[in-house]
Design an enzyme around this catalytic site. Sequence first.
Site, short mmCIF file in Angstrom:
data_model
loop_
_atom_site.label_atom_id
_atom_site.label_comp_id
_atom_site.label_asym_id
_atom_site.label_seq_id
_atom_site.Cartn_x
_atom_site.Cartn_y
_atom_site.Cartn_z
N SER A 91 48.47 95.36 82.53
CA SER A 91 48.18 96.06 81.28
C SER A 91 46.79 95.66 80.80
O SER A 91 46.50 94.47 80.68
CB SER A 91 49.21 95.67 80.22
OG SER A 91 48.78 96.06 78.94
N GLY A 92 45.97 96.65 80.52
CA GLY A 92 44.59 96.34 80.15
C GLY A 92 44.46 95.73 78.77
O GLY A 92 43.88 94.64 78.61
N SER A 93 45.03 96.40 77.77
CA SER A 93 44.90 95.85 76.40
C SER A 93 45.53 94.47 76.32
O SER A 93 45.02 93.57 75.64
CB SER A 93 45.56 96.81 75.40
OG SER A 93 46.96 96.93 75.66
N ASP A 254 49.68 104.55 72.62
CA ASP A 254 48.89 103.35 72.83
C ASP A 254 47.74 103.46 71.84
O ASP A 254 47.01 104.47 71.84
CB ASP A 254 48.36 103.32 74.27
CG ASP A 254 47.61 102.03 74.58
OD1 ASP A 254 47.46 101.73 75.78
OD2 ASP A 254 47.19 101.33 73.64
N GLY A 259 43.99 100.43 79.18
CA GLY A 259 43.21 99.94 80.32
C GLY A 259 43.76 100.42 81.65
O GLY A 259 43.02 100.91 82.51
N THR A 260 45.08 100.30 81.83
CA THR A 260 45.65 100.76 83.11
C THR A 260 45.56 102.27 83.21
O THR A 260 45.33 102.83 84.29
CB THR A 260 47.12 100.31 83.23
OG1 THR A 260 47.83 100.66 82.02
CG2 THR A 260 47.20 98.81 83.46
O1 LIG Z 1 45.96 99.05 78.06
C1 LIG Z 1 46.98 99.12 78.73
O2 LIG Z 1 47.00 99.20 79.98
C2 LIG Z 1 48.30 99.00 77.99
N1 LIG Z 1 48.28 99.38 76.61
C3 LIG Z 1 49.70 99.70 76.25
C4 LIG Z 1 50.23 100.35 77.48
C5 LIG Z 1 49.48 99.67 78.63
O3 LIG Z 1 50.30 98.66 79.18
#
Ligand SMILES: O=C(O)[C@H]1NCC[C@@H]1O
Length: 369
Positions: A91-93, A254, A259-260
């Site tokens: 997960s990016g965030s 989100d 990020g993903t």
């Molecule tokens: O940034 C992301 O990848 C995450 N944000 C919430 C859902 C993902 O896991």
Amino acid sequence: MHFKRSITVVGCHAEGEVGDVIIGGVLDVPGKTMFEKLRHFETKKDDLRQFLLNEPRGRAPMNVNLVLPPCDPRADAGFLIMESNEYAPMSGSNTICTTTVLLETGMIPMKEPVTEVSLDTAAGMVTVTAECEGGKCKSVEFNNVPSFVLELDMKVTVPGVGEISIDIAYGGMMYILVDVASVGLAVHDKFAQKLIDIGESIKRSVRAVYTPVHPENPGITGFSVLAFTEPLTIEEDGCKAASNAVIVSPGRFDRSPCGTGTCARLAVMHARGEVKEGEIFKHRSIIGTEFVSRIRGLAAVGKYPAILPTVKGRAWITAFKQVVLDPSDPFQEGRSFLSKKIGYKTERLDDLLEVVRDMYIRMKGELDI
Ligand SMILES: O=C(O)[C@H]1NCC[C@@H]1O
């Protein structure tokens, strides 16, 4: 007062998306890999995720990250990502939040102006470069795992919408990507409820006909996230940019650009010849926050050509919390408390499926199958 649980949590958000970080009160679990540790929590200790992410202590629009010892000896730390409906392999965030917390609390020593960190995730090793100044982690750039396209222009028929074209790609989670104009909407909060309703409906329709499986880890499968995309634009500085709205199960946005999801979109854009290695792609969320990304190299994952994506964003600590459980509290575990009621009335079939899924995972864990 004797508490049944007492967990040390640092509140954090990355570009608006909550990614709290557990830094104490939870012991390590067996596992030769972080994915095995994820499965241990998913099948034997999911009460922790329920306790922290369901009301009254949590909410659907939030995530919690659990810092654990890494399995890969090259890593500085490991972490598991707990989301409202699942454990995300990557997960990016949440990577940006976890890095920020590790550095600003001193769990990993901060070096100025740049600190390099290696993190062991359930999707594999992720290396991170953090810009640091005056004790603040000013930005986090992470080198994500290889991302790739599974399907381009796949047709699917959605009740109430008709036939649409979708892309399917992996960016650390499995994504369904949909041109938002193809469902008559735009990435704007005035369409919020419709985006969520149609997004969840598309997920159900795609699940009925397609199951994505990661070629190197069959445990990475299924869909919980869908990205509605706006077209690419060229900014004044010559950079490519776009907005997106990521619908996270059970049905929420989100708040970050995701990020993903950005990595999955870069894989689709590269497959379509819309972006080249090294080009900057600015990805924005429905609330206007931004991640800056690029393709740092090419690879292959099984039979799939893959890209090596890099994403940069910022996070801020918001709180230091001691989350506790009073033995007399009627809400010991939130939703799992409810799903234990066999007669639990569900409004929709997929809610029932969710209850059955939770119970299946718990039974699998108890039977150790
Ligand atoms: O940034 C992301 O990848 C995450 N944000 C919430 C859902 C993902 O896991």
